[in-house]
Design an enzyme around this catalytic site. Structure first.
Site, PDB file in Angstrom:
ATOM      1  N   LYS A 127       0.814  -1.223   0.000  1.00 30.73           N
ATOM      2  CA  LYS A 127       0.000   0.000   0.000  1.00 30.73           C
ATOM      3  C   LYS A 127       0.845   1.269   0.000  1.00 30.73           C
ATOM      4  CE  LYS A 127      -2.055  -2.707   2.798  1.00 30.73           C
ATOM      5  NZ  LYS A 127      -2.886  -3.640   3.531  1.00 30.73           N
ATOM      6  N   GLU A 151      -4.933  -3.820  -7.279  1.00 28.51           N
ATOM      7  CA  GLU A 151      -6.157  -4.400  -6.709  1.00 28.51           C
ATOM      8  C   GLU A 151      -5.909  -5.006  -5.326  1.00 28.51           C
ATOM      9  OE1 GLU A 151      -9.541  -4.713  -8.359  1.00 28.51           O
ATOM     10  OE2 GLU A 151      -9.724  -4.843  -6.192  1.00 28.51           O
ATOM     11  N   GLY A 208      -1.903 -15.008   8.847  1.00 27.62           N
ATOM     12  CA  GLY A 208      -1.387 -14.207   7.735  1.00 27.62           C
ATOM     13  C   GLY A 208      -2.264 -13.025   7.374  1.00 27.62           C
ATOM     14  N   LYS A 226      -5.981   2.432   3.022  1.00 27.02           N
ATOM     15  CA  LYS A 226      -6.965   2.025   2.005  1.00 27.02           C
ATOM     16  C   LYS A 226      -7.898   3.189   1.680  1.00 27.02           C
ATOM     17  CE  LYS A 226      -6.457  -2.757   3.398  1.00 27.02           C
ATOM     18  NZ  LYS A 226      -6.733  -3.703   4.460  1.00 27.02           N
ATOM     19  N   GLY A 319      -5.528 -12.397   3.686  1.00 27.43           N
ATOM     20  CA  GLY A 319      -5.239 -13.827   3.607  1.00 27.43           C
ATOM     21  C   GLY A 319      -4.258 -14.147   2.500  1.00 27.43           C
TER      22      GLY A 319
HETATM   23  N1  HSE Z   1      -3.385  -6.406   7.222  1.00 27.54           N
HETATM   24  C1  HSE Z   1      -4.391  -6.230   6.244  1.00 27.54           C
HETATM   25  C2  HSE Z   1      -5.739  -6.574   6.859  1.00 27.54           C
HETATM   26  C3  HSE Z   1      -4.091  -7.101   5.071  1.00 27.54           C
HETATM   27  O1  HSE Z   1      -5.776  -7.170   7.923  1.00 27.54           O
HETATM   28  O2  HSE Z   1      -6.750  -6.211   6.277  1.00 27.54           O
HETATM   29  C4  HSE Z   1      -4.940  -6.843   3.880  1.00 27.54           C
HETATM   30  O3  HSE Z   1      -4.733  -5.554   3.362  1.00 27.54           O
END
Ligand code: HSE
Length: 337
Positions: A127, A151, A208, A226, A319
């Protein structure tokens, strides 16, 4: 398509597994073939082999702790640094999946600039470069006749950006909002199930979902990044983390979760953005709200539009396979031209 993978953690390995397991299917259905020609990591070595690397052997090497365990092969180069591989490596695309740095975007930003300067497309799950240097990268990409696809940066492989940019093209979007962080939604769901915060966070890391530094998730900065990416994409507006009211879930206790439950409500970390700005904050929503049913690492995004009213997409927010798929989706988009 010759790929340079930058970062070989959860996400990079996720993409590698998909490319290994779907090799025949991708060839047959889309005439898509790919070769990982290089892997670059921060502390576990680099490999470059113009004729391609073996994915099973890459995964075994990294499981053993370092790319130095990759077996000897003709033409294998182990001693080029990242920038040399990016600049001089024979490849079409760099796949940026190294840890996000929301302060400087480095070293990923330098890698992205070097990739465009040497005529390579960028597909990124990172990001940092998008949130901090979107315009610069897009100008460079245009000049180079290359693309920057991202994306994977919002809701993993759930096609949140593509829905808004492509499927809703022609609509005017006035607001984008939703649950945009998998880790915190997972933690809140587990706390409702009686787990304590620390254990839920440890599980989110294990699965993860969390960033390399999970503070970014729980303090709201990942969702805020985001929001910045959504603001750039849908409103052409440049926000910074300092422009926004950003609050995470660290202040929410099990008692708060219980109290909300008793009142028929749920805590959710909500993010929203309009042309006027963005925010990230935990809010209590009634169980009757459709977003109350969005649990664990699932996320949801709503586009408020003129022609279609509200359009909501629900799907994985994080994930390994899900984010690996996002990268594949962008690679297939490049392949389609
Ligand atoms: N660490 C981020 C989350 C990963 O938990 O949404 C996905 O962008």
């Amino acid at each position: 398509m010759r790929l340079i993978l930058i970062g070989f953690g959860v996400v990079g390995q996720g993409l590698a597994r998909i490319l290994r397991d779907k090799r025949d299917d991708l060839k047959q259905r889309y005439n898509f073939t790919s070769e990982i020609v290089a892997v670059i990591t921060g502390s576990r070595g680099t490999l470059y082999r113009p004729d391609g690397l073996d994915i099973a052997q890459l995964l075994s090497a990294i499981e053993a702790g370092s790319l130095s365990h990759y077996p000897k092969h003709d033409g294998l180069i182990r001693d080029w640094d990242a920038l040399r591989i990016i600049r001089e490596g024979e490849a079409d695309v760099i796949v940026e999946a190294s840890p996000t740095n929301l302060e400087t975007a480095q070293p990923a930003l330098d890698y992205c600039v070097a990739a465009l300067e040497s005529g390579k497309h960028i597909v990124t799950a990172n990001k940092g470069p998008i949130a901090l240097a979107y315009h610069d990268l897009m100008v460079r990409a245009k000049a180079a006749g290359r693309q920057v696809l991202y994306e994977a940066t919002v809701m993993a492989g759930t096609p949140a950006l593509r829905l808004g940019v492509e499927a809703l093209a022609g609509c005017t979007v006035s607001e984008v909002r939703g649950i945009l962080n998998g880790t915190t939604n997972y933690i809140l769901t587990q706390m409702e199930n009686g787990m304590d915060y620390a254990e839920a966070l440890a599980q989110a890391q294990q699965l993860g979902y969390a960033e390399t530094d999970p503070a970014g998730d729980v303090e709201g900065w990942d969702a805020a990044a985001k929001v910045i990416i959504l603001a750039l994409t849908f409103f052409g507006k440049k926000l910074t983390l300092n422009d926004m009211d950003v609050r995470g879930i660290t202040g929410i206790t099990v008692a708060d979760v219980r109290e909300a439950q008793a009142a028929g409500e749920r805590w959710k970390l909500m993010a929203s953005v309009t042309a006027d700005g963005g925010r990230v904050q935990p809010v209590r929503i009634p169980m009757s709200d459709p977003l109350a049913g969005v649990a664990s690492a699932t996320n949801a995004i709503t586009f408020v539009t003129d022609l279609m009213g509200e359009v909501t997409l629900v799907g994985a927010g994080a994930g390994q396979t899900e984010t690996g798929f996002a990268l594949l989706a962008d690679l297939l988009a490049l392949h389609r031209g």
